[in-house]
Scaffold this motif. Sequence first.
Motif, PDB file in Angstrom:
ATOM      1  N   ASN A  82       0.852  -1.195   0.000  1.00 52.03           N
ATOM      2  CA  ASN A  82       0.000   0.000   0.000  1.00 52.03           C
ATOM      3  C   ASN A  82       0.886   1.244   0.000  1.00 52.03           C
ATOM      4  N   HIS A  83       1.716   1.396  -1.061  1.00 56.71           N
ATOM      5  CA  HIS A  83       2.703   2.475  -1.080  1.00 56.71           C
ATOM      6  C   HIS A  83       2.076   3.855  -1.316  1.00 56.71           C
ATOM      7  N   THR A  84       0.802   3.898  -1.651  1.00 60.79           N
ATOM      8  CA  THR A  84       0.142   5.198  -1.798  1.00 60.79           C
ATOM      9  C   THR A  84      -0.187   5.821  -0.442  1.00 60.79           C
ATOM     10  N   ASN A  85      -0.139   5.004   0.607  1.00 63.85           N
ATOM     11  CA  ASN A  85      -0.309   5.503   1.972  1.00 63.85           C
ATOM     12  C   ASN A  85       1.050   5.977   2.474  1.00 63.85           C
ATOM     13  N   ILE A  86       1.161   7.267   2.810  1.00 63.16           N
ATOM     14  CA  ILE A  86       2.453   7.853   3.170  1.00 63.16           C
ATOM     15  C   ILE A  86       3.066   7.169   4.388  1.00 63.16           C
ATOM     16  N   MET A  87       2.241   6.834   5.367  1.00 64.18           N
ATOM     17  CA  MET A  87       2.761   6.184   6.567  1.00 64.18           C
ATOM     18  C   MET A  87       3.336   4.809   6.234  1.00 64.18           C
ATOM     19  N   PHE A  88       2.589   4.021   5.458  1.00 63.27           N
ATOM     20  CA  PHE A  88       3.056   2.688   5.084  1.00 63.27           C
ATOM     21  C   PHE A  88       4.317   2.779   4.215  1.00 63.27           C
ATOM     22  N   LEU A  89       4.350   3.760   3.305  1.00 65.23           N
ATOM     23  CA  LEU A  89       5.522   3.951   2.462  1.00 65.23           C
ATOM     24  C   LEU A  89       6.741   4.300   3.314  1.00 65.23           C
ATOM     25  N   SER A  90       6.560   5.168   4.291  1.00 64.34           N
ATOM     26  CA  SER A  90       7.661   5.575   5.166  1.00 64.34           C
ATOM     27  C   SER A  90       8.205   4.380   5.949  1.00 64.34           C
ATOM     28  N   ILE A  91       7.296   3.592   6.495  1.00 65.88           N
ATOM     29  CA  ILE A  91       7.717   2.414   7.265  1.00 65.88           C
ATOM     30  C   ILE A  91       8.473   1.430   6.380  1.00 65.88           C
ATOM     31  N   SER A  92       7.981   1.241   5.156  1.00 61.72           N
ATOM     32  CA  SER A  92       8.645   0.302   4.241  1.00 61.72           C
ATOM     33  C   SER A  92      10.045   0.783   3.889  1.00 61.72           C
ATOM     34  N   LEU A  93      10.223   2.083   3.673  1.00 68.91           N
ATOM     35  CA  LEU A  93      11.546   2.623   3.363  1.00 68.91           C
ATOM     36  C   LEU A  93      12.518   2.374   4.511  1.00 68.91           C
ATOM     37  N   VAL A  94      12.049   2.569   5.724  1.00 66.28           N
ATOM     38  CA  VAL A  94      12.890   2.333   6.902  1.00 66.28           C
ATOM     39  C   VAL A  94      13.262   0.858   7.005  1.00 66.28           C
ATOM     40  N   LEU A  95      12.291  -0.021   6.798  1.00 63.12           N
ATOM     41  CA  LEU A  95      12.531  -1.460   6.907  1.00 63.12           C
ATOM     42  C   LEU A  95      13.512  -1.952   5.841  1.00 63.12           C
ATOM     43  N   PHE A  96      13.359  -1.488   4.608  1.00 67.34           N
ATOM     44  CA  PHE A  96      14.287  -1.901   3.552  1.00 67.34           C
ATOM     45  C   PHE A  96      15.687  -1.354   3.812  1.00 67.34           C
ATOM     46  N   ALA A  97      15.765  -0.128   4.342  1.00 66.65           N
ATOM     47  CA  ALA A  97      17.072   0.441   4.670  1.00 66.65           C
ATOM     48  C   ALA A  97      17.760  -0.386   5.753  1.00 66.65           C
ATOM     49  N   ILE A  98      17.006  -0.775   6.782  1.00 70.09           N
ATOM     50  CA  ILE A  98      17.569  -1.593   7.862  1.00 70.09           C
ATOM     51  C   ILE A  98      17.994  -2.960   7.329  1.00 70.09           C
ATOM     52  N   ALA A  99      17.181  -3.531   6.428  1.00 71.07           N
ATOM     53  CA  ALA A  99      17.528  -4.824   5.823  1.00 71.07           C
ATOM     54  C   ALA A  99      18.868  -4.727   5.097  1.00 71.07           C
ATOM     55  N   LYS A 100      19.090  -3.620   4.389  1.00 73.67           N
ATOM     56  CA  LYS A 100      20.348  -3.441   3.667  1.00 73.67           C
ATOM     57  C   LYS A 100      21.524  -3.262   4.624  1.00 73.67           C
ATOM     58  N   VAL A 101      21.279  -2.644   5.764  1.00 78.89           N
ATOM     59  CA  VAL A 101      22.337  -2.525   6.779  1.00 78.89           C
ATOM     60  C   VAL A 101      22.729  -3.902   7.299  1.00 78.89           C
ATOM     61  N   PHE A 102      21.741  -4.736   7.612  1.00 84.88           N
ATOM     62  CA  PHE A 102      22.033  -6.085   8.089  1.00 84.88           C
ATOM     63  C   PHE A 102      22.781  -6.902   7.032  1.00 84.88           C
ATOM     64  N   LEU A 103      22.394  -6.756   5.767  1.00 82.98           N
ATOM     65  CA  LEU A 103      23.104  -7.454   4.698  1.00 82.98           C
ATOM     66  C   LEU A 103      24.536  -6.950   4.577  1.00 82.98           C
ATOM     67  N   SER A 104      24.739  -5.653   4.749  1.00 79.64           N
ATOM     68  CA  SER A 104      26.087  -5.092   4.704  1.00 79.64           C
ATOM     69  C   SER A 104      26.951  -5.680   5.819  1.00 79.64           C
ATOM     70  N   LEU A 105      26.372  -5.816   7.006  1.00 73.58           N
ATOM     71  CA  LEU A 105      27.097  -6.418   8.123  1.00 73.58           C
ATOM     72  C   LEU A 105      27.469  -7.867   7.807  1.00 73.58           C
ATOM     73  N   ARG A 106      26.536  -8.586   7.171  1.00 73.10           N
ATOM     74  CA  ARG A 106      26.799  -9.994   6.842  1.00 73.10           C
ATOM     75  C   ARG A 106      27.893 -10.135   5.781  1.00 73.10           C
ATOM     76  N   LEU A 107      27.935  -9.225   4.833  1.00 68.54           N
ATOM     77  CA  LEU A 107      28.883  -9.341   3.728  1.00 68.54           C
ATOM     78  C   LEU A 107      30.236  -8.709   4.025  1.00 68.54           C
ATOM     79  N   SER A 108      30.321  -7.886   5.053  1.00 63.87           N
ATOM     80  CA  SER A 108      31.560  -7.177   5.349  1.00 63.87           C
ATOM     81  C   SER A 108      32.630  -8.147   5.848  1.00 63.87           C
ATOM     82  N   HIS A 109      33.882  -7.811   5.579  1.00 62.79           N
ATOM     83  CA  HIS A 109      35.006  -8.637   6.034  1.00 62.79           C
ATOM     84  C   HIS A 109      36.248  -7.762   6.178  1.00 62.79           C
TER      85      HIS A 109
END
Length: 235
Positions: A82-109
């Motif tokens: 439901n990306h047309t809902n600003i609140m839901f869009l905002s939450i999704s952006l935060v969640l995807f950003a956090i997911a990418k941080v966790f992936l960065s931690l996993r791939l870092s060496h």
Amino acid sequence: MVLDILRNERKVSVLFFIILTIDILVKLNLDPFPYRYVSKPPLVILLFLYYYYNNKEKRKRKKLWVYLALCCFLLGDIFIINHTNIMFLSISLVLFAIAKVFLSLRLSHVSDFSVVRLIPFSIILFAYTVFIISLLFNSLGNFFVPALISFFISLVLIQFAYLRREVVDKFSYVSVFIGIIFYKFSEGMMAIKTFKMDLPMQDILIMLLYGISVYLIFFGIVKEEFKKKDDFISF
């Protein structure tokens, strides 16, 4: 029976792309609510189960980063429907950003790498990011800073994936790297669609690129073999 499927790479792959195809068809032909809330989550849930039953991680912390990344992708997928809902869009952006941080931690060496080799690649990534931000600048409004942070995290993630070249086997390296590149394109297309304008075949391409990206990333992580002894950064 279920475990036999989850431990078989070929069967899981076939099942994953069947689910992806169904979700794309649902996206094209049915209302988001309630149908996509049923068709989309199984993609990441299947990857979660595949990783759980097949990963060869020796360090619990590395497993934790992957599980947390998958959980954030799953929740982000649900909210962005439901990306047309600003609140839901905002939450999704935060969640995807956090997911990418966790992936960065996993791939870092901490292995040595060539800074010179990284520079041309970083310039290309930076130019692509500047292009997307410039295209969306007048349309982002209050989302400018969150979008900028999200794109920056994507740059960091791609660089960590690129720097695995001398550390892991070729299959894992290529799989994860191409997966993250596909994710970057999917992310850019989604941003243009949401904030600027419609694109040709956007509904098919965004989901197809996203589905292929997460498949390649997490399959590549499961199949990872080290060329030499390597320690990942501890956080």
